[in-house]
Motif scaffolding. Sequence first.
Motif, PDB file in Angstrom:
ATOM      1  N   GLN A 104      29.688  87.270  46.558  1.00 62.10           N
ATOM      2  CA  GLN A 104      28.450  86.636  47.025  1.00 62.10           C
ATOM      3  C   GLN A 104      27.599  86.153  45.856  1.00 62.10           C
ATOM      4  OE1 GLN A 104      27.039  89.764  49.729  1.00 62.10           O
ATOM      5  NE2 GLN A 104      27.169  88.290  51.408  1.00 62.10           N
ATOM      6  N   ALA A 105      27.574  86.943  44.788  1.00 68.25           N
ATOM      7  CA  ALA A 105      26.751  86.574  43.631  1.00 68.25           C
ATOM      8  C   ALA A 105      27.244  85.282  42.991  1.00 68.25           C
ATOM      9  CB  ALA A 105      26.752  87.699  42.610  1.00 68.25           C
ATOM     10  N   ILE A 106      28.561  85.107  42.883  1.00 69.77           N
ATOM     11  CA  ILE A 106      29.058  83.910  42.193  1.00 69.77           C
ATOM     12  C   ILE A 106      29.329  82.738  43.139  1.00 69.77           C
ATOM     13  CG2 ILE A 106      30.032  85.259  40.287  1.00 69.77           C
ATOM     14  CD1 ILE A 106      32.821  84.624  41.404  1.00 69.77           C
ATOM     15  N   SER A 107      29.337  83.012  44.462  1.00 72.73           N
ATOM     16  CA  SER A 107      29.672  81.932  45.408  1.00 72.73           C
ATOM     17  C   SER A 107      28.601  80.842  45.450  1.00 72.73           C
ATOM     18  CB  SER A 107      29.863  82.504  46.816  1.00 72.73           C
ATOM     19  OG  SER A 107      28.633  83.004  47.301  1.00 72.73           O
ATOM     20  N   LYS A 113      35.616  80.327  51.929  1.00 80.96           N
ATOM     21  CA  LYS A 113      35.227  80.576  53.334  1.00 80.96           C
ATOM     22  C   LYS A 113      36.135  81.622  53.974  1.00 80.96           C
ATOM     23  CE  LYS A 113      32.923  76.220  54.512  1.00 80.96           C
ATOM     24  NZ  LYS A 113      33.038  75.520  53.244  1.00 80.96           N
ATOM     25  N   ILE A 114      37.457  81.504  53.733  1.00 76.52           N
ATOM     26  CA  ILE A 114      38.413  82.462  54.332  1.00 76.52           C
ATOM     27  C   ILE A 114      38.087  83.890  53.904  1.00 76.52           C
ATOM     28  CG2 ILE A 114      40.804  83.298  54.050  1.00 76.52           C
ATOM     29  CD1 ILE A 114      41.820  80.567  54.500  1.00 76.52           C
ATOM     30  N   LEU A 115      37.625  84.041  52.670  1.00 77.96           N
ATOM     31  CA  LEU A 115      37.407  85.390  52.134  1.00 77.96           C
ATOM     32  C   LEU A 115      36.008  85.927  52.461  1.00 77.96           C
ATOM     33  CD1 LEU A 115      39.242  87.261  50.671  1.00 77.96           C
ATOM     34  CD2 LEU A 115      38.409  86.416  48.503  1.00 77.96           C
ATOM     35  N   LEU A 116      34.983  85.088  52.283  1.00 76.54           N
ATOM     36  CA  LEU A 116      33.608  85.584  52.409  1.00 76.54           C
ATOM     37  C   LEU A 116      33.230  85.935  53.841  1.00 76.54           C
ATOM     38  CD1 LEU A 116      31.385  83.458  50.001  1.00 76.54           C
ATOM     39  CD2 LEU A 116      31.698  85.913  49.967  1.00 76.54           C
ATOM     40  N   GLU A 117      33.533  85.051  54.788  1.00 76.56           N
ATOM     41  CA  GLU A 117      33.063  85.263  56.162  1.00 76.56           C
ATOM     42  C   GLU A 117      33.560  86.584  56.756  1.00 76.56           C
ATOM     43  OE1 GLU A 117      30.651  83.483  57.420  1.00 76.56           O
ATOM     44  OE2 GLU A 117      30.700  82.280  55.588  1.00 76.56           O
TER      45      GLU A 117
END
Length: 374
Positions: free
Chosen positions: A15-18, A73-77
């Motif tokens: 989340q910090a680097i996204s 998107k595939i990973l974060l959500e």
Amino acid sequence: MKFDVSSAALLSRLQAISKVIASKNSLPILDSFLFDLQENKLVITASDAETRLVTSVEVMNVEGAGLFAISSKILLEPLKELPDQPLTFDINDENLEIFIHFQNGKYNFIGQKGDTYPQQKPLNENAITLNLDAQMLLSGISRSLFATADDELRPVMNGVYFDIHTDDLTFVASDGHKLVRLRNLSVQSPERASFILPKKPANLLKGLLSKDSEQVKIQFDENNAYVYCANFEMVCRLIEGRYPNYNSVIPQENPFKVMIDRLSFYNALKRVSVFSNPASSLVKLELRENEMLVSAQDIDFSTSAEEHIPCQFDGTELSIGFKATYLIEILNNISSNEVVLELADPSRAGLIIPSENEENEDVLMLLMPMMLND
């Protein structure tokens, strides 16, 4: 490749680097995170071609090593919705099919080759190194960023100017209407140097530094800057060009000096500005002996407001107009209880200075006036 990782630790790093990933990228691979598995460390990179953020997370039960990329998107959500638990990543080295196993299920998708991810150019040999306190850097960026411009014709104005002297570091930002000059006397540099940090990486640093209370190392040449924090590394392209001589626009002789309570002034401006013309946001300041009258009106809708604020002033009467939104922003970025307004005449820039600076600091904010109709 195979490894285990804590879902909460991975999510917080991602989340910090996204935030660096752009909504539209020139290269499709930049929509993804790049992962580099090295022994017990997973190095994660996100980039938008101009700015790049790198972080790492501890992993366990590692088998193999290598590079792979996964769509952000595939990973974060899904990770946002998972309670904290161990995740097992199982990656097929041949076709990059990825399984993520967790307590009550699994995810399955195809990753991308990591070797197509753009690499960062190294700095040249004459790069300059600067060591700063993280909180000092955060304070300098936070209080100057609001004054940067969005000017396509003058890109040098679209960032925070770091003016480095042997005995101080000055943060400068201006959009032609307002200017911030924040000098910090605790920074020593072996040589004179400067660079312009663009708005996006400055905003990203603002988010990352709030968690850091340690030293930050900045290395830069004429094109790029590397910023090393406790848990992150940022690389960004600098804005090229000469920053204007900011000291030359600061008026030196200001006969009118007003000391006023910052919060009273700020709150009065917020109330009175509601009644100003929405297009101009003009407020009028009338200075009288130990009193300031703040007024605004919108002739089109027959609305007006005025408030009297006590202040310390014993000069001749003076009226000057300012854009309320700019003045409110400036007062919001000064921390002292009282501020000093230094004015010369209604057509020259006004200075807003804290009555007491914080240790090793010298803060000055400048605002151009607006023409009064009367």
